[in-house]
Design a protein around this motif. Structure first.
Motif, PDB file in Angstrom:
ATOM      1  N   GLY A   1      -1.888 -33.707   8.957  1.00 42.98           N
ATOM      2  CA  GLY A   1      -2.233 -32.389   9.465  1.00 42.98           C
ATOM      3  C   GLY A   1      -2.983 -32.548  10.767  1.00 42.98           C
ATOM      4  N   ALA A   2      -4.031 -31.767  10.930  1.00 42.96           N
ATOM      5  CA  ALA A   2      -4.854 -31.918  12.129  1.00 42.96           C
ATOM      6  C   ALA A   2      -5.507 -33.293  12.157  1.00 42.96           C
ATOM      7  N   GLY A   3      -5.868 -33.805  10.982  1.00 43.85           N
ATOM      8  CA  GLY A   3      -6.450 -35.128  10.868  1.00 43.85           C
ATOM      9  C   GLY A   3      -5.499 -36.084  10.175  1.00 43.85           C
ATOM     10  N   LEU A   4      -5.951 -37.321  10.058  1.00 46.56           N
ATOM     11  CA  LEU A   4      -5.147 -38.351   9.395  1.00 46.56           C
ATOM     12  C   LEU A   4      -6.089 -39.158   8.510  1.00 46.56           C
ATOM     13  N   GLY A   5      -5.970 -38.982   7.218  1.00 47.92           N
ATOM     14  CA  GLY A   5      -6.807 -39.705   6.266  1.00 47.92           C
ATOM     15  C   GLY A   5      -5.957 -40.397   5.228  1.00 47.92           C
ATOM     16  N   ALA A   6      -6.574 -41.286   4.474  1.00 54.61           N
ATOM     17  CA  ALA A   6      -5.865 -42.035   3.440  1.00 54.61           C
ATOM     18  C   ALA A   6      -6.585 -41.865   2.109  1.00 54.61           C
ATOM     19  N   GLY A   7      -5.863 -41.364   1.124  1.00 55.05           N
ATOM     20  CA  GLY A   7      -6.351 -41.371  -0.248  1.00 55.05           C
ATOM     21  C   GLY A   7      -5.799 -42.610  -0.922  1.00 55.05           C
TER      22      GLY A   7
ATOM     23  N   ALA B   1     -14.810 -43.693   1.717  1.00 59.10           N
ATOM     24  CA  ALA B   1     -13.688 -44.600   1.964  1.00 59.10           C
ATOM     25  C   ALA B   1     -12.444 -43.803   2.339  1.00 59.10           C
ATOM     26  N   GLY B   2     -11.502 -44.483   2.981  1.00 60.97           N
ATOM     27  CA  GLY B   2     -10.205 -43.874   3.259  1.00 60.97           C
ATOM     28  C   GLY B   2     -10.043 -43.293   4.641  1.00 60.97           C
ATOM     29  N   GLU B   3     -11.031 -43.463   5.541  1.00 61.98           N
ATOM     30  CA  GLU B   3     -10.918 -42.878   6.877  1.00 61.98           C
ATOM     31  C   GLU B   3     -10.085 -43.774   7.801  1.00 61.98           C
ATOM     32  N   LEU B   4      -8.843 -43.972   7.400  1.00 61.63           N
ATOM     33  CA  LEU B   4      -7.940 -44.813   8.187  1.00 61.63           C
ATOM     34  C   LEU B   4      -7.690 -44.227   9.569  1.00 61.63           C
ATOM     35  N   GLY B   5      -7.702 -42.919   9.669  1.00 59.66           N
ATOM     36  CA  GLY B   5      -7.433 -42.284  10.949  1.00 59.66           C
ATOM     37  C   GLY B   5      -8.437 -42.622  12.023  1.00 59.66           C
ATOM     38  N   HIS B   6      -9.612 -43.113  11.638  1.00 62.39           N
ATOM     39  CA  HIS B   6     -10.639 -43.426  12.629  1.00 62.39           C
ATOM     40  C   HIS B   6     -10.853 -44.934  12.766  1.00 62.39           C
ATOM     41  N   VAL B   7      -9.821 -45.681  12.420  1.00 65.77           N
ATOM     42  CA  VAL B   7      -9.777 -47.097  12.772  1.00 65.77           C
ATOM     43  C   VAL B   7      -9.178 -47.192  14.171  1.00 65.77           C
ATOM     44  N   SER B   8      -9.876 -47.848  15.080  1.00 67.87           N
ATOM     45  CA  SER B   8      -9.414 -47.934  16.466  1.00 67.87           C
ATOM     46  C   SER B   8      -8.331 -48.998  16.596  1.00 67.87           C
ATOM     47  N   LEU B   9      -7.175 -48.577  17.083  1.00 65.66           N
ATOM     48  CA  LEU B   9      -6.069 -49.506  17.322  1.00 65.66           C
ATOM     49  C   LEU B   9      -5.968 -49.906  18.794  1.00 65.66           C
ATOM     50  N   ASP B  10      -6.527 -49.068  19.678  1.00 64.83           N
ATOM     51  CA  ASP B  10      -6.442 -49.325  21.118  1.00 64.83           C
ATOM     52  C   ASP B  10      -7.718 -48.814  21.785  1.00 64.83           C
ATOM     53  N   PRO B  11      -8.658 -49.708  22.101  1.00 60.78           N
ATOM     54  CA  PRO B  11      -9.931 -49.276  22.698  1.00 60.78           C
ATOM     55  C   PRO B  11      -9.772 -48.532  24.013  1.00 60.78           C
ATOM     56  N   THR B  12      -8.617 -48.680  24.674  1.00 61.45           N
ATOM     57  CA  THR B  12      -8.378 -47.970  25.932  1.00 61.45           C
ATOM     58  C   THR B  12      -7.501 -46.735  25.721  1.00 61.45           C
ATOM     59  N   GLY B  13      -7.256 -46.380  24.490  1.00 58.18           N
ATOM     60  CA  GLY B  13      -6.356 -45.286  24.174  1.00 58.18           C
ATOM     61  C   GLY B  13      -6.983 -43.920  24.359  1.00 58.18           C
ATOM     62  N   PRO B  14      -6.274 -42.870  23.932  1.00 53.62           N
ATOM     63  CA  PRO B  14      -6.770 -41.506  24.117  1.00 53.62           C
ATOM     64  C   PRO B  14      -8.024 -41.234  23.305  1.00 53.62           C
ATOM     65  N   VAL B  15      -8.784 -40.241  23.762  1.00 50.83           N
ATOM     66  CA  VAL B  15     -10.014 -39.877  23.071  1.00 50.83           C
ATOM     67  C   VAL B  15      -9.667 -39.152  21.773  1.00 50.83           C
ATOM     68  N   CYS B  16     -10.347 -39.555  20.711  1.00 56.56           N
ATOM     69  CA  CYS B  16     -10.154 -38.957  19.381  1.00 56.56           C
ATOM     70  C   CYS B  16     -11.163 -37.814  19.209  1.00 56.56           C
ATOM     71  N   PRO B  17     -10.869 -36.833  18.349  1.00 55.59           N
ATOM     72  CA  PRO B  17     -11.866 -35.797  18.072  1.00 55.59           C
ATOM     73  C   PRO B  17     -13.214 -36.331  17.616  1.00 55.59           C
ATOM     74  N   CYS B  18     -13.245 -37.558  17.083  1.00 50.66           N
ATOM     75  CA  CYS B  18     -14.515 -38.129  16.643  1.00 50.66           C
ATOM     76  C   CYS B  18     -15.339 -38.648  17.816  1.00 50.66           C
ATOM     77  N   GLY B  19     -14.747 -38.687  19.015  1.00 49.56           N
ATOM     78  CA  GLY B  19     -15.457 -39.150  20.195  1.00 49.56           C
ATOM     79  C   GLY B  19     -15.122 -40.568  20.602  1.00 49.56           C
ATOM     80  N   ARG B  20     -14.470 -41.328  19.741  1.00 53.55           N
ATOM     81  CA  ARG B  20     -14.092 -42.700  20.071  1.00 53.55           C
ATOM     82  C   ARG B  20     -12.708 -42.716  20.710  1.00 53.55           C
TER      83      ARG B  20
END
Length: 466
Positions: free
Chosen positions: A226-232, A247-266
């Motif tokens: 959806g708007a976010g990406l999580g893992a159960g 646990a389960g916040e896979l969507g906020h694992v950084s895959l590319d430190p130079t990538g686009p800004v995430c809603p979380c700020g990273r």
């Protein structure tokens, strides 16, 4: 004996009986239709105890007799199936673009399934609580009007939720430290049933584990789309929560430190690279001219239509998103080695174009040969998995021994006539049977356009009975 930090103490016979009632109820759920003799033979409880337990479960309207069967050796047996018609469990899912509410009875029969448009990005926390409470109140009123006792309301939120029902952080909704559970209890006037707030990915995984096509799979993951990406994450048949339930916040694992800004700020989080908003921007760049997207469904439909026509730009965007998803799933394969990972939400709609690239990336990045046996598939729940999981959470609590209040007088509230049978049933989970403890001393409707007045209930503060 039950062991506590204070040392062993004698088990209370009421506790033992409650445990054994739950054992029988779980057995009937998994094996119906079945007989009393089947229960005794499979659980180890003696026949007299089983007869007593079954009598109480029938009296509570949790199971019922269906007649005799003669397709067996010996005398015909009276068969038992789940009842649970006088009760209801409600799940409500909060998304960025819609609210979804589902109610089922204890047999899993769907009583209602409603959706309501909801602009989570524009609503203040107070208005959001009011809208959630209004829809929940309407669902409670509907099932209560059918003579059913509501046993629980579970609200699914895309974010970090603590044990008290406080949403510590929901980046897509802009919530931080929102006491949603307490506010909802206040708005619902301190209801007699439990009000629980839970992470949406966890509840979606519970729905998959309990009643999806892969029900009972001991190692299973559901990815929200959806708007976010999580893992159960289900590990050894249990939800993986972590030390504080985050646990389960896979969507906020950084895959590319130079990538686009995430809603979380990273930068470069999986959500920023492969979430539905990122896919829409990639596949439909013209949407940026219209401002923030508040309803994903029309845009996802446009992407699907263009993919079916073979639009090269859209197919490339889907393949890129699929590769990022496969990278994220490979991390899961290396860490917890799930048997199956299910793409949920809007991912499931676009799965035919996401899966090929995702599967290739998974195999390439996972350490174990053939990705350790991890299969990547589309969920069958669509965008309502977390709402279904919210209702399923209450059923899990009942199966674990938290039975409804016993009202032996059939004329009392919750035991009256119930409306006609619903037409749809969720499949039941058939898993391993828990061993009993010995007992001693005891023989579809759409409501996108709900009246705006429903959102008038003000939020407040109270203690969430979690």
């Amino acid at each position: 004996m039950i062991t506590t930090q204070r040392g062993p103490r004698p088990a209370d016979l009421a506790d033992v009986r409650a445990t054994n009632l739950a054992v029988v109820l779980r057995f009937v759920r998994a094996n119906a239709p079945c007989s009393r003799a089947d229960i005794a033979a499979s659980t180890g409880l003696n026949k007299a105890t089983v007869s007593s337990l079954v009598a109480e479960l029938i009296d509570r309207r949790l199971i019922r007799e269906t007649g005799l069967t003669e397709n067996r050796i010996g005398r015909p047996a009276t068969m038992l199936v789940l009842d649970g018609a006088p009760y209801a469990a409600i799940g409500l899912e909060v998304g960025l673009d819609e609210l979804t509410v589902v109610a089922v009875d204890l047999a899993g029969t769907e009583l209602l399934a409603w959706r309501r448009a909801f602009d989570g990005s524009a609503a203040s926390p107070g208005r959001a609580v009011s809208a959630i409470a209004a829809l929940a109140s309407r669902a409670v009123k509907r099932v209560s009007g059918q003579g059913r006792q509501v046993l629980g309301l579970t609200v699914a939120v895309p974010g970090l939720v603590d044990a008290a029902g406080t949403v510590r952080l929901a980046t897509t909704l802009g919530w931080r430290d929102l006491p949603l559970g307490a506010d909802l209890r206040r708005a619902l006037r301190e209801p007699s049933f439990d009000v629980v707030v839970e992470n949406d990915a966890n509840l979606a995984a519970l729905a998959e584990y309990r009643q999806g096509p892969y029900a009972g799979t001991a190692h299973l993951v559901h990815l929200t789309g959806g708007a976010g990406l999580g893992a159960g994450v289900i590990v050894d048949g249990r939800l993986l929560r972590g030390g504080r339930g985050f646990a389960g916040e896979l969507g906020h694992v950084s895959l590319d430190p130079t990538g686009p800004v995430c809603p979380c700020g990273r930068r470069g989080c999986l959500e920023a690279l492969a979430g539905i908003p990122a896919l829409i921007r990639r596949a439909l760049p013209d949407t940026a001219e219209d401002g923030p997207i508040t309803d994903f469904a029309p845009e996802v439909d446009r992407i699907r239509a263009r993919a079916r026509r073979g639009d090269p730009a859209v197919l490339a965007a889907l393949a890129e998103t699929g590769r990022h998803l496969g990278h994220g799933v490979a991390l899961l394969a290396n860490l917890v080695n799930p048997e199956v990972v299910l793409l949920g939400g809007y991912f499931s709609v676009l799965a035919p174009w996401l899966l090929p690239a995702a599967e290739a990336e998974l195999v390439a990045r996972a350490l174990a040969p053939e990705a350790g046996g991890t299969r990547l598939l589309a969920s069958t729940f669509g965008t309502g998995a977390a709402a279904a999981g919210g209702a399923a959470r209450t059923l899990e609590a009942v199966d674990a021994g938290r039975l409804p209040r016993h009202e032996p007088d059939p004329g009392r509230a919750g035991r009256g006539a119930v409306g006609g049978d619903a037409s749809r049933k969720a499949p039941h989970r058939a898993t391993g049977r828990p061993g009993p403890e010995p007992e001693s001393g005891t023989p579809g409707e759409d409501v996108d356009a709900l009246p705006s007045a429903l959102a008038a209930s003000p939020p407040g503060t109270a203690t969430d009975n979690r």
